[in-house]
Enzyme design. Structure first.
Site, PDB file in Angstrom:
ATOM      1  N   SER A  28       0.828  -1.028  -0.180  1.00  0.00           N
ATOM      2  CA  SER A  28       0.159  -0.024   0.175  1.00  0.00           C
ATOM      3  C   SER A  28       0.689   1.044  -0.375  1.00  0.00           C
ATOM      4  O   SER A  28       1.793   1.375   0.557  1.00  0.00           O
ATOM      5  CB  SER A  28      -0.642  -0.089   1.460  1.00  0.00           C
ATOM      6  N   CYS A 138      -1.895   4.497  12.096  1.00  0.00           N
ATOM      7  CA  CYS A 138      -2.890   5.848  12.215  1.00  0.00           C
ATOM      8  C   CYS A 138      -3.434   6.869  13.036  1.00  0.00           C
ATOM      9  O   CYS A 138      -3.565   5.816  14.490  1.00  0.00           O
ATOM     10  CB  CYS A 138      -4.067   5.759  11.364  1.00  0.00           C
TER      11      CYS A 138
HETATM   12  C1  LIG Z   1       5.271   6.218  -0.447  1.00  0.00           C
HETATM   13  C2  LIG Z   1       4.663   6.041   0.637  1.00  0.00           C
HETATM   14  C3  LIG Z   1       3.070   5.566   1.054  1.00  0.00           C
HETATM   15  C4  LIG Z   1       2.800   4.784   1.810  1.00  0.00           C
HETATM   16  N1  LIG Z   1       1.185   5.191   1.827  1.00  0.00           N
HETATM   17  C5  LIG Z   1       0.974   3.560   2.740  1.00  0.00           C
HETATM   18  C6  LIG Z   1      -0.150   3.328   3.380  1.00  0.00           C
HETATM   19  O1  LIG Z   1      -1.163   4.304   3.035  1.00  0.00           O
HETATM   20  N2  LIG Z   1      -0.418   2.619   3.733  1.00  0.00           N
HETATM   21  C7  LIG Z   1      -0.022   1.374   4.795  1.00  0.00           C
HETATM   22  O2  LIG Z   1      -0.394   1.010   5.232  1.00  0.00           O
HETATM   23  N3  LIG Z   1       1.223   1.544   4.297  1.00  0.00           N
HETATM   24  C8  LIG Z   1       1.763   2.853   3.722  1.00  0.00           C
HETATM   25  N4  LIG Z   1       3.080   2.383   3.543  1.00  0.00           N
HETATM   26  C9  LIG Z   1       4.041   1.377   3.703  1.00  0.00           C
HETATM   27  C10 LIG Z   1       4.478   0.729   3.116  1.00  0.00           C
HETATM   28  O3  LIG Z   1       3.585  -0.491   2.674  1.00  0.00           O
HETATM   29  C11 LIG Z   1       5.385  -0.183   3.429  1.00  0.00           C
HETATM   30  O4  LIG Z   1       4.582  -0.738   4.801  1.00  0.00           O
HETATM   31  C12 LIG Z   1       6.225   0.127   4.001  1.00  0.00           C
HETATM   32  O5  LIG Z   1       7.268   1.112   3.052  1.00  0.00           O
HETATM   33  C13 LIG Z   1       7.467  -0.348   4.390  1.00  0.00           C
HETATM   34  O6  LIG Z   1       7.961  -1.530   2.840  1.00  0.00           O
HETATM   35  P1  LIG Z   1       8.978  -1.127   1.684  1.00  0.00           P
HETATM   36  O7  LIG Z   1      10.292  -1.193   2.102  1.00  0.00           O
HETATM   37  O8  LIG Z   1       9.380  -2.180   0.421  1.00  0.00           O
HETATM   38  O9  LIG Z   1       8.564   0.220   1.337  1.00  0.00           O
HETATM   39  C14 LIG Z   1       3.653   4.056   2.335  1.00  0.00           C
HETATM   40  C15 LIG Z   1       4.463   3.507   2.257  1.00  0.00           C
HETATM   41  C16 LIG Z   1       5.613   4.541   1.751  1.00  0.00           C
HETATM   42  C17 LIG Z   1       6.673   4.528   1.326  1.00  0.00           C
END
Ligand SMILES: Cc1cc2nc3c(=O)[nH]c(=O)nc-3n(C[C@H](O)[C@H](O)[C@H](O)COP(=O)(O)O)c2cc1C
Length: 312
Positions: A28, A138
């Site tokens: 997400s 949140c």
């Molecule tokens: C720009 C951005 C927006 C994100 N928005 C959400 C969100 O709306 N809801 C959520 O549960 N996690 C959100 N996340 C967290 C990611 O889903 C994920 O849990 C986190 O980035 C770790 O994974 P990664 O290292 O592969 O990015 C967001 C992450 C990023 C970088």
């Protein structure tokens, strides 16, 4: 003599009763509402994807700058910008339902327990959604801004309330900004979660030494990307040992070997976030790479890797 038949590769996994053709999902916040990626990623090749977090009302998010690249990672404070759950149902969901053979989850958040319940109640009317992923990172505005996910009692309350309403499997996405992952993982399981996913981003910040100003307008932000991967693997391992429900792992995944690493730590499936920012095709490329990895390692059934770390 008949030729020796090689067993077909089975990359499927099952999360909370949902069959995924492979364990690779888009996380997400890194994949919009899915439809934006239709031209760059063959969506049906992914195990699935999670849409941007949805709230009861549309949200504009935080002012810029909202992203900053760090050593092996990324800071973000988007502020949960989204079109709101009703606009999602009217404008995005029909487009998603036109795409065949895909699996997608809706990520849900609220600033109060009622808001979480309302979003899920509204989503129950939508077609084609495989599951709900509850973002509990949140802040609860009624409880002075402490995040739902950092207090096991508050987590239990919101998850059990939503579970009563949800007509689809409920996945609870845990915050890593807690003292004890096993404690919050167990609270989610006891409240009726069908699976947990982790990790969300780590609370972090950066300051420009020249201007003395914060790099992100919101001052604090969430850290993601390869920099967090070893901590995320440890947390997935801890969570998988604390609960019986499936665990979806994420945090810094950018290669097929990373996917296997999370599965060995106990993840049934994985999600990829930040990698899609530097390469929008990352998710599909990792599916290809994982297929090749399995062939190179004579793996017949990928699910056998779940929790398969060897200690001796
Ligand atoms: C720009 C951005 C927006 C994100 N928005 C959400 C969100 O709306 N809801 C959520 O549960 N996690 C959100 N996340 C967290 C990611 O889903 C994920 O849990 C986190 O980035 C770790 O994974 P990664 O290292 O592969 O990015 C967001 C992450 C990023 C970088």
């Amino acid at each position: 003599m008949s030729p020796v038949l090689k067993p077909a590769l089975d990359m499927s996994v099952n999360v909370a009763g949902i069959e995924l053709k492979n364990p690779v999902m888009a996380a997400s916040g890194s994949f919009g509402y899915g439809v934006e990626f239709e031209d760059v990623v063959t969506l049906h090749r992914l195990g699935g994807f999670v849409v941007k977090g949805l709230s009861r009302e549309p949200m504009a998010g935080h002012p810029p700058p909202r992203l900053f690249e760090t050593a092996a990672g990324m800071l973000n404070a988007i502020g949960l910008q989204n079109v709101g759950v009703r606009a999602f149902l009217e404008e995005k969901l029909p487009l998603l339902n036109n795409i065949k053979n895909i699996v997608f989850f809706c990520n849900v958040f609220g600033h109060s327990q009622e808001e979480y319940e309302d979003v899920v109640r509204i989503l129950n009317d939508g077609e084609g959604i495989a599951a709900y992923e509850l973002n509990v990172s949140c802040p609860n505005t009624k409880c002075g801004g402490i995040s739902f996910g950092s207090d096991p009692r508050m987590l239990f309350a919101v998850v059990s309330a939503v579970k009563k309403i949800a007509t689809r499997p409920l996945i609870v996405k845990l915050s890593p900004n807690v003292t004890s992952i096993p404690e919050v993982a167990r609270a989610a399981e006891e409240a009726g979660a069908d699976a947990i996913s982790l990790v969300n981003t780590f609370m972090a910040m950066a300051i420009d030494a020249e201007t003395r100003k914060p790099r992100i307008a919101n001052v604090t932000a969430g850290l993601s990307g390869p920099a967090i991967k070893p901590i995320a693997v440890r947390m997935v391992y801890d969570a998988a040992h604390a609960v019986k429900i499936p665990v979806i792992g994420m945090g810094g995944i950018s290669t097929a070997a990373d996917v296997v690493e999370f599965m060995l730590a106990g993840a049934t499936a994985v999600q990829i976030g930040t990698a899609s920012y530097w390469d929008p095709c990352a998710t599909e490329k990792i599916v290809d790479e994982l297929q090749q990895w399995c062939k190179d390692h004579s793996v017949a059934r990928l699910a056998d890797f779940i929790g398969g770390m060897i200690l001796e």
